[in-house]
Design an enzyme around this catalytic site. Sequence first.
Site, PDB file in Angstrom:
ATOM      1  N   HIS A  10       0.391  43.708-115.191  1.00  0.00           N
ATOM      2  CA  HIS A  10       0.835  44.362-116.433  1.00  0.00           C
ATOM      3  C   HIS A  10       1.987  43.583-117.056  1.00  0.00           C
ATOM      4  O   HIS A  10       1.980  43.286-118.261  1.00  0.00           O
ATOM      5  CB  HIS A  10       1.277  45.794-116.122  1.00  0.00           C
ATOM      6  CG  HIS A  10       2.095  46.445-117.197  1.00  0.00           C
ATOM      7  ND1 HIS A  10       3.438  46.147-117.396  1.00  0.00           N
ATOM      8  CD2 HIS A  10       1.780  47.359-118.144  1.00  0.00           C
ATOM      9  CE1 HIS A  10       3.899  46.847-118.416  1.00  0.00           C
ATOM     10  NE2 HIS A  10       2.910  47.591-118.879  1.00  0.00           N
ATOM     11  N   ASN A  11       2.980  43.220-116.249  1.00  0.00           N
ATOM     12  CA  ASN A  11       4.134  42.511-116.794  1.00  0.00           C
ATOM     13  C   ASN A  11       3.774  41.112-117.267  1.00  0.00           C
ATOM     14  O   ASN A  11       4.318  40.621-118.253  1.00  0.00           O
ATOM     15  CB  ASN A  11       5.246  42.450-115.747  1.00  0.00           C
ATOM     16  CG  ASN A  11       5.986  43.769-115.610  1.00  0.00           C
ATOM     17  OD1 ASN A  11       5.432  44.830-115.908  1.00  0.00           O
ATOM     18  ND2 ASN A  11       7.225  43.730-115.170  1.00  0.00           N
TER      19      ASN A  11
ATOM     20  N   ASN B 148      10.656  47.102-109.337  1.00  0.00           N
ATOM     21  CA  ASN B 148       9.755  45.985-109.643  1.00  0.00           C
ATOM     22  C   ASN B 148       9.669  45.039-108.456  1.00  0.00           C
ATOM     23  O   ASN B 148      10.053  43.868-108.544  1.00  0.00           O
ATOM     24  CB  ASN B 148      10.260  45.228-110.878  1.00  0.00           C
ATOM     25  CG  ASN B 148       9.548  45.670-112.141  1.00  0.00           C
ATOM     26  OD1 ASN B 148       8.455  46.225-112.080  1.00  0.00           O
ATOM     27  ND2 ASN B 148      10.154  45.439-113.277  1.00  0.00           N
TER      28      ASN B 148
ATOM     29  N   LYS C 192      12.996  38.356-115.904  1.00  0.00           N
ATOM     30  CA  LYS C 192      13.422  38.905-114.616  1.00  0.00           C
ATOM     31  C   LYS C 192      12.536  38.470-113.456  1.00  0.00           C
ATOM     32  O   LYS C 192      12.837  38.769-112.311  1.00  0.00           O
ATOM     33  CB  LYS C 192      13.470  40.433-114.699  1.00  0.00           C
ATOM     34  CG  LYS C 192      14.619  40.949-115.556  1.00  0.00           C
ATOM     35  CD  LYS C 192      14.766  42.452-115.439  1.00  0.00           C
ATOM     36  CE  LYS C 192      15.999  42.937-116.184  1.00  0.00           C
ATOM     37  NZ  LYS C 192      16.172  44.406-116.061  1.00  0.00           N
TER      38      LYS C 192
ATOM     39  N   SER D 110     -12.081  11.923 -96.822  1.00  0.00           N
ATOM     40  CA  SER D 110     -10.966  12.825 -96.573  1.00  0.00           C
ATOM     41  C   SER D 110     -11.443  13.989 -95.727  1.00  0.00           C
ATOM     42  O   SER D 110     -12.601  14.399 -95.794  1.00  0.00           O
ATOM     43  CB  SER D 110     -10.420  13.345 -97.913  1.00  0.00           C
ATOM     44  OG  SER D 110      -9.424  14.303 -97.711  1.00  0.00           O
TER      45      SER D 110
ATOM     46  N   ALA E 198      20.819  54.434-111.602  1.00  0.00           N
ATOM     47  CA  ALA E 198      20.910  53.660-112.834  1.00  0.00           C
ATOM     48  C   ALA E 198      20.062  54.392-113.885  1.00  0.00           C
ATOM     49  O   ALA E 198      19.521  55.465-113.621  1.00  0.00           O
ATOM     50  CB  ALA E 198      20.414  52.241-112.603  1.00  0.00           C
TER      51      ALA E 198
ATOM     52  N   LYS F 293      17.572  47.947-106.878  1.00  0.00           N
ATOM     53  CA  LYS F 293      17.199  46.569-107.226  1.00  0.00           C
ATOM     54  C   LYS F 293      16.178  46.033-106.237  1.00  0.00           C
ATOM     55  O   LYS F 293      16.293  46.232-105.019  1.00  0.00           O
ATOM     56  CB  LYS F 293      18.447  45.688-107.237  1.00  0.00           C
ATOM     57  CG  LYS F 293      18.207  44.276-107.724  1.00  0.00           C
ATOM     58  CD  LYS F 293      19.510  43.495-107.774  1.00  0.00           C
ATOM     59  CE  LYS F 293      19.273  42.072-108.271  1.00  0.00           C
ATOM     60  NZ  LYS F 293      20.531  41.290-108.293  1.00  0.00           N
TER      61      LYS F 293
ATOM     62  N   HIS G  83     -12.292  11.902-101.517  1.00  0.00           N
ATOM     63  CA  HIS G  83     -12.280  13.365-101.418  1.00  0.00           C
ATOM     64  C   HIS G  83     -13.670  13.978-101.505  1.00  0.00           C
ATOM     65  O   HIS G  83     -13.805  15.189-101.388  1.00  0.00           O
ATOM     66  CB  HIS G  83     -11.394  13.948-102.522  1.00  0.00           C
ATOM     67  CG  HIS G  83      -9.940  13.657-102.318  1.00  0.00           C
ATOM     68  ND1 HIS G  83      -9.225  14.192-101.280  1.00  0.00           N
ATOM     69  CD2 HIS G  83      -9.080  12.870-103.014  1.00  0.00           C
ATOM     70  CE1 HIS G  83      -7.961  13.764-101.347  1.00  0.00           C
ATOM     71  NE2 HIS G  83      -7.855  12.959-102.384  1.00  0.00           N
TER      72      HIS G  83
ATOM     73  N   MET H  11      17.062  54.074-115.230  1.00  0.00           N
ATOM     74  CA  MET H  11      15.676  54.444-114.895  1.00  0.00           C
ATOM     75  C   MET H  11      15.646  55.585-113.890  1.00  0.00           C
ATOM     76  O   MET H  11      14.871  56.544-114.039  1.00  0.00           O
ATOM     77  CB  MET H  11      14.933  53.225-114.334  1.00  0.00           C
ATOM     78  CG  MET H  11      14.528  52.200-115.378  1.00  0.00           C
ATOM     79  SD  MET H  11      13.207  52.779-116.474  1.00  0.00           S
ATOM     80  CE  MET H  11      11.796  52.697-115.371  1.00  0.00           C
TER      81      MET H  11
ATOM     82  N   LYS I  95       1.135  46.296-111.341  1.00  0.00           N
ATOM     83  CA  LYS I  95       2.321  46.283-112.208  1.00  0.00           C
ATOM     84  C   LYS I  95       2.724  44.854-112.549  1.00  0.00           C
ATOM     85  O   LYS I  95       3.131  44.558-113.675  1.00  0.00           O
ATOM     86  CB  LYS I  95       3.483  47.009-111.511  1.00  0.00           C
ATOM     87  CG  LYS I  95       4.808  46.975-112.279  1.00  0.00           C
ATOM     88  CD  LYS I  95       4.682  47.609-113.668  1.00  0.00           C
ATOM     89  CE  LYS I  95       6.020  47.984-114.266  1.00  0.00           C
ATOM     90  NZ  LYS I  95       7.043  46.961-114.315  1.00  0.00           N
TER      91      LYS I  95
ATOM     92  N   SER J 261       6.245  51.701-115.447  1.00  0.00           N
ATOM     93  CA  SER J 261       6.419  50.976-116.703  1.00  0.00           C
ATOM     94  C   SER J 261       6.689  51.940-117.852  1.00  0.00           C
ATOM     95  O   SER J 261       6.165  53.046-117.887  1.00  0.00           O
ATOM     96  CB  SER J 261       5.176  50.148-117.034  1.00  0.00           C
ATOM     97  OG  SER J 261       5.352  49.474-118.271  1.00  0.00           O
TER      98      SER J 261
END
Length: 483
Positions: free
Chosen positions: A187-188, A103, A261, A478, A12, A76, A452, A14, A184, A129
């Site tokens: 980063h995204n 990714n 995505k 609890s 593809a 993919k 709790h 990339m 990564k 990236s």
Amino acid sequence: MTQCDIGLIGLAVMGQNLVLNMDDHGFKVAVFNRTVSKVDRFLNGEAKGTNVVGTHSIEELVSVLKRPRRVMLMVKAGSPVDVFIDKLLPYLETGDIIIDGGNSNFHDTIRRTEYLESKGFYFIGAGVSGGEEGARHGPSIMPGGSPEAWEHVKGIFQAISAKVEDGSPCCDWVGENGAGHFVKMVHNGIEYGDIQLIGEAYFLMKTLLGMEPEEMSRVFATWNEGKLDSYLVEITRDILSFKDVDGSPLVEKILDAAGQKGTGRWAAITALETGIPLTLVIEAVLARSLSALKDERVEASKVLRGPEIHFSGDKDAFLEDISQALYAAKIISYAQGYMLMRAAAQEYNWNLNYGGIALMWRGGCIIRSIFLGEIKNAYERNPQLTNLLLDPYFKEEVEGAQLGWRRTVARAAENGIPVPAMSSALAFFDGYRTERLPANLLQAQRDYFGAHTYERIDKPRGEFFHTDWTGEGGDVTSSTYDA
């Protein structure tokens, strides 16, 4: 038989661009694609005149590679990666290396590293990236996985990656197993936040100040010459000045329903799982989800009413306030992203170089900006820095911007204009700098209805107490306590 330096599967855009980048730097690359006809189209098209070697089966691809064999998957994310790994293994030998440049979720990378190492192979999960342009001319590459494999791919990756001013490559070893894909992912997530913040600045200019795209483009151009200098501000400048075929601004003809995505959502989920308040990125993810409800929003706009939008005052002064809000919130976003990386480093026993990560993001990647140099400096001053906001430089920067930031968020709220990222960042800043928050009342409520337990400020940390608030609860508590 031709001896190639590396093989790449997945042609593809990339994948093709990375191959051409490697070829430019003198590496001999063998390629394969599941749809085999695409190999020949590539060789007769974009790769014509290069030294790229086309192969028509996985067996042939492996047969032309130097040992240890290096095979990079640009397919993919998800099951296709596992499928190709299983197809490759019968043809590989001990010590050969598989690289996943997609990714992928870092949990998958942890699993794949363990699986391949158990069979005598090495695995690298490399976050890449920079989009199509970065892949072709120099991306940011974030490799992690089997440390033994790094020396065998370092020369290729660092040669094809982007370079900063002093020639340092925007690529270095991140850490074991899933560390590269984790960084990564962060980063995204930060990318989601930056895009949302810029969108909110644009929306305030458009909605509150009534500015046209061409005028906004000039503002972003000015911002890009100062502290906000970045790839995303630069392309926003260009987008806002771009005309459709009829001469009108194209941006205003684009449907306001955002896609995603999944990597930003993964960051949000990981933050919730690790208990890190990644509030700005989470709001950015949710803002995309809200935008996708286009039809519902159209109907709601006919029924629900907010305040009348009205601006009075100094327009230039408010534009400066917006820039301060954008800048301060951006600092918060990166501070939170680094908090998430610190938490993951502790959980997965990764030795992350935080300054080095900032350097890797300085060029090639989508969030590249002048700002990242200061983050690198902060971690050089103090490698053990717990939060960017505690660094002297960033402390002064946020404090210097906070009045304009507060005015921006206040004006947005008064006029009913949504700025979820800017406002959530401000709420985080105010919460982080507050010594005593109302969680004492929250803990009392949890103890009241669920026994709790709670800790007391007049007792050592780690001692837990329960009160019989109604006189009917007794001493039963609890079985778990979760702060």
